[in-house]
Design a protein around this motif. Structure first.
Motif, mmCIF file in Angstrom:
data_model
loop_
_atom_site.group_PDB
_atom_site.id
_atom_site.type_symbol
_atom_site.label_atom_id
_atom_site.label_comp_id
_atom_site.label_asym_id
_atom_site.label_seq_id
_atom_site.Cartn_x
_atom_site.Cartn_y
_atom_site.Cartn_z
ATOM 1 N N ASP A 12 0.851 -1.189 0.000
ATOM 2 C CA ASP A 12 0.000 0.000 0.000
ATOM 3 C C ASP A 12 0.889 1.242 0.000
ATOM 4 O OD1 ASP A 12 -1.472 2.316 1.341
ATOM 5 O OD2 ASP A 12 -3.097 0.881 1.084
ATOM 6 N N ASP A 15 0.907 3.503 3.210
ATOM 7 C CA ASP A 15 1.580 2.869 4.341
ATOM 8 C C ASP A 15 3.085 3.132 4.298
ATOM 9 O OD1 ASP A 15 -0.887 1.803 4.913
ATOM 10 O OD2 ASP A 15 -0.275 -0.285 4.746
ATOM 11 N N SER A 49 3.102 -1.428 -6.552
ATOM 12 C CA SER A 49 2.146 -1.387 -5.454
ATOM 13 C C SER A 49 0.837 -2.047 -5.873
ATOM 14 C CB SER A 49 1.875 0.062 -5.031
ATOM 15 O OG SER A 49 0.998 0.684 -5.958
ATOM 16 N N THR A 51 -1.920 -0.393 -5.827
ATOM 17 C CA THR A 51 -2.796 0.728 -6.178
ATOM 18 C C THR A 51 -2.454 1.251 -7.565
ATOM 19 O OG1 THR A 51 -2.977 1.375 -3.841
ATOM 20 C CG2 THR A 51 -3.586 3.023 -5.488
ATOM 21 N N PRO A 73 4.862 -2.333 5.720
ATOM 22 C CA PRO A 73 3.545 -1.789 5.345
ATOM 23 C C PRO A 73 2.547 -2.905 5.102
ATOM 24 C CG PRO A 73 4.921 -1.918 3.411
ATOM 25 C CD PRO A 73 5.767 -2.420 4.570
ATOM 26 N N SER A 76 -2.473 -3.086 -0.647
ATOM 27 C CA SER A 76 -3.695 -2.457 -1.133
ATOM 28 C C SER A 76 -4.199 -3.247 -2.330
ATOM 29 C CB SER A 76 -3.452 -0.988 -1.527
ATOM 30 O OG SER A 76 -2.501 -0.897 -2.576
ATOM 31 N N CYS A 132 -0.947 -1.012 9.391
ATOM 32 C CA CYS A 132 -2.090 -1.675 8.781
ATOM 33 C C CYS A 132 -1.829 -3.173 8.618
ATOM 34 C CB CYS A 132 -2.406 -0.984 7.451
ATOM 35 S SG CYS A 132 -4.060 -1.286 6.801
ATOM 36 N N HIS A 152 -5.461 -2.722 10.748
ATOM 37 C CA HIS A 152 -6.730 -2.181 10.254
ATOM 38 C C HIS A 152 -7.877 -2.878 10.990
ATOM 39 C CE1 HIS A 152 -10.061 -1.320 7.499
ATOM 40 N NE2 HIS A 152 -9.307 -0.346 6.986
ATOM 41 N N GLY A 182 -5.150 1.599 10.716
ATOM 42 C CA GLY A 182 -5.451 1.813 9.300
ATOM 43 C C GLY A 182 -4.424 2.696 8.618
ATOM 44 N N VAL A 183 -4.511 2.785 7.295
ATOM 45 C CA VAL A 183 -3.456 3.375 6.472
ATOM 46 C C VAL A 183 -2.987 4.760 6.915
ATOM 47 C CG1 VAL A 183 -3.776 2.052 4.362
ATOM 48 C CG2 VAL A 183 -5.281 3.969 4.820
ATOM 49 N N THR A 184 -3.902 5.677 7.230
ATOM 50 C CA THR A 184 -3.454 7.021 7.597
ATOM 51 C C THR A 184 -2.738 7.047 8.944
ATOM 52 O OG1 THR A 184 -5.600 7.561 8.604
ATOM 53 C CG2 THR A 184 -5.268 8.160 6.280
ATOM 54 N N GLY A 186 -0.194 5.645 9.538
ATOM 55 C CA GLY A 186 1.238 5.683 9.250
ATOM 56 C C GLY A 186 1.854 7.022 9.612
#
Length: 229
Positions: A12, A15, A49, A51, A73, A76, A132, A152, A182-184, A186
């Motif tokens: 992700d 992350d 990644s 994403t 990390p 995603s 995450c 997460h 969760g991701v944010t 990080g």
């Protein structure tokens, strides 16, 4: 403090980038006392990644002997299990099995990454951090039994099932294991790692620079057990 942030296929991006930028800024604020690089178990390479095919380059080989901290990390991609493709999408050819997050995380176990992570976990001079689904990578590798960690919110039950003590908190400090949800988270994790390594004044300066305020209490297994609220 030298930090290696792990890249693996399907990672992700947020992350990785959120703690990377925080720690890189911390290096500037400390005049080089903190350094950070992207690393891969397979050595320097371009890593895709999960994403939109975004690519980041790992500039170093993952090596717990030259890092004070390893940060893992999550992945995603599609949420859920591979068998849960909506009926209208089944057979459409748009989604492959390896685009599901559980598969991407599980695939890391077929690489040398678990070996390196075990070396890091066994070394008292190395701190292991995760964001995450990175906690689930550690857990599935059998490295979090009886350890406190978070991930997460959708993965907390799985974390518990591996023998870890899952904690519903944004950041969990279990000594030489620091995990973010969760991701944010990080961003919060990176700032907390910076505070631990360089002190609160440095962390606060970076926090101000990014115009971001950390959220929540960092959970530790300390103090009295709270009564039910």
């Amino acid at each position: 403090m030298h930090v290696q942030i792990v890249l693996f296929d399907g990672f992700d991006p947020l992350d990785v980038i959120a703690p990377y930028e925080v720690l890189y800024a911390g290096g500037t604020a400390t005049e080089g006392a903190v350094s950070v690089e992207l690393a891969c178990a397979q050595g320097p390479r371009d890593v895709i990644s999960g994403t939109g095919g975004l690519v980041l380059r790992a500039t170093a080989a993952l090596d717990p002997k030259r890092a004070n901290m390893i940060l893992v990390p999550g992945a995603s991609g599609r949420v859920g299990e591979p068998g849960e493709v909506p009926q209208e999408e089944a057979g459409a050819g748009e989604w492959k099995q390896d685009e599901f997050i559980p598969v991407l995380l599980g695939r890391t176990l077929t690489t040398e990454l678990p070996t390196f992570l075990k070396q890091a976990m066994d070394d008292p001079d190395v701190t292991v951090a995760a964001v995450c689904g990175g906690s689930l990578v550690l857990a599935m590798a059998g490295l979090l039994e009886d350890r406190h960690a978070t991930t997460h919110h959708m993965g907390l039950d799985l974390l518990d099932a591996t023998g870890a003590h899952a904690v519903s908190a944004r950041v969990v400090d279990d000594g030489d294991l620091i995990t973010g949800a969760g991701v944010t988270s990080g961003l919060d994790l990176g700032l907390y790692l910076l505070e631990r390594a360089a002190g609160p004044r440095i962390a606060h300066a970076v926090e101000e620079f990014f115009a971001y305020e950390r959220r929540g209490t960092v959970w530790r297994a300390e103090g009295p057990t709270p009564a039910n609220l």
